[in-house]
Design an enzyme around this catalytic site. Structure first.
Site, short mmCIF file in Angstrom:
data_model
loop_
_atom_site.label_atom_id
_atom_site.label_comp_id
_atom_site.label_asym_id
_atom_site.label_seq_id
_atom_site.Cartn_x
_atom_site.Cartn_y
_atom_site.Cartn_z
N ARG A 181 0.20 4.79 -1.10
CA ARG A 181 0.41 6.14 -1.62
C ARG A 181 1.90 6.22 -1.97
O ARG A 181 2.75 6.07 -1.10
CB ARG A 181 0.01 7.14 -0.54
N THR A 227 3.52 5.39 1.91
CA THR A 227 2.58 5.12 3.01
C THR A 227 1.51 4.13 2.55
O THR A 227 1.26 3.96 1.36
CB THR A 227 1.86 6.41 3.50
N LYS A 250 3.36 4.33 7.81
CA LYS A 250 4.53 4.55 6.97
C LYS A 250 5.16 3.25 6.48
O LYS A 250 5.38 2.31 7.25
CB LYS A 250 5.60 5.37 7.73
N TYR A 293 5.85 14.57 6.23
CA TYR A 293 4.58 13.95 5.87
C TYR A 293 3.45 14.97 5.84
O TYR A 293 2.70 15.06 4.86
CB TYR A 293 4.26 12.82 6.86
C1 HCC Z 1 -2.34 13.48 1.15
C2 HCC Z 1 -2.59 12.47 2.03
C3 HCC Z 1 -1.60 11.55 2.35
C4 HCC Z 1 -0.35 11.66 1.77
C5 HCC Z 1 -0.13 12.68 0.87
C6 HCC Z 1 -1.12 13.59 0.57
C7 HCC Z 1 0.73 10.70 2.14
C8 HCC Z 1 2.09 11.24 2.12
C9 HCC Z 1 3.18 10.61 1.71
O1 HCC Z 1 1.05 12.80 0.28
C10 HCC Z 1 4.49 11.26 1.63
C11 HCC Z 1 5.43 10.71 0.78
C12 HCC Z 1 6.68 11.28 0.63
C13 HCC Z 1 7.05 12.42 1.32
C14 HCC Z 1 6.10 12.97 2.19
C15 HCC Z 1 4.83 12.39 2.34
O2 HCC Z 1 0.48 9.57 2.46
O3 HCC Z 1 8.26 12.97 1.15
O4 HCC Z 1 -3.28 14.39 0.82
#
Ligand code: HCC
Length: 229
Positions: free
Chosen positions: A39, A51, A100, A109
């Site tokens: 992601r 992630t 992560k 997150y």
């Molecule tokens: C979702 C499920 C998982 C994630 C998402 C939405 C995820 C988050 C990553 O974003 C993320 C990346 C950068 C940031 C904060 C979170 O894996 O600043 O519905």
């Protein structure tokens, strides 16, 4: 009739490794790795991977999904929302591991997960007072959590509408869940945001569509663990 034991392998997403099988100390159930993917977000024109998400399914998912989906091609599954909806809402448990790649705080997150989850529930008219309370419980669970690289959240989505949350500093499943949220809409929405219509990880959808046909066609969960070679 069941064929030869299908080989199930681990998946590496950057620095994160997803093992082929888990047995949860919290439930005693065994889950296999359906797929995993990254992601990321585009920041100032660059795709940054934040992630790795692994979706594990309770063994009986194979028997549940096979009648409708066995024999279908990778492309057909990848492009069929109904296939992913059957994974999200099928009568078997899912264990979703979000690990992560880069460090993130729990609130950073969870804010993203919550934004997407609430937007989805609003768009299909399932967001009411009970869901708002459940989402608040979700946010609270992440409040004091910190995720260095490799740290994980585990979401246990049970088909009766329960979402169990647990946290670990690596890929091991904790003995005890940190929170148990009882709300049907909220329990399914996290996976919906990952592999549903507006999925945050198309990579994960692709991986599920690639791996599940092998298992569905074999028709057995008598897995053989492979090394990917
Ligand atoms: C979702 C499920 C998982 C994630 C998402 C939405 C995820 C988050 C990553 O974003 C993320 C990346 C950068 C940031 C904060 C979170 O894996 O600043 O519905």
């Amino acid at each position: 009739m069941a064929g030869a034991a299908p080989v199930i392998t681990a998946i590496q997403v950057e620095n994160v490794e997803f093992p082929p099988l888990y047995t949860s100390p919290a439930t005693g159930k065994s889950y296999f790795l359906g797929g995993a993917g990254e992601r990321g977000l585009v920041i100032e024109g660059n795709f940054i991977k934040f992630t790795g998400i692994g979706v594990y399914l309770e063994d009986k998912a194979v028997a549940s999904l096979a009648p409708k989906w066995k024999g279908k091609s990778f492309e057909e599954l990848r492009d069929t929302l109904d296939f992913f909806r059957d994974i999200i809402s099928g009568p078997f448990e899912k264990l979703i591991r979000g690990s992560k790649i880069r460090p993130l705080s729990g609130p950073e997150y969870s804010k993203k997960v919550i934004e997407n989850s609430v937007a989805h529930m609003k768009s299909c008219g399932t967001y009411g007072d009970a869901e708002a309370a459940a989402i608040e419980q979700f946010a609270q669970a992440f409040k004091n959590v910190n995720f260095p690289p490799g740290a994980s959240v585990f979401y246990r989505q049970s088909p009766d509408g329960i979402l169990g949350l647990s946290f670990s500093q690596d890929g091991s499943i904790p003995e005890k869940e940190a929170a148990v949220i009882e709300n049907k809409a909220v329990s399914g929405v996290v996976l919906e945001t990952m592999i549903g219509e507006h999925a945050v990880s198309p990579d994960l959808k692709r991986c599920l569509a690639e791996r599940l046909p092998v298992l569905l066609n074999a028709g057995t969960t008598n897995f053989k663990i492979g090394n990917g070679n």
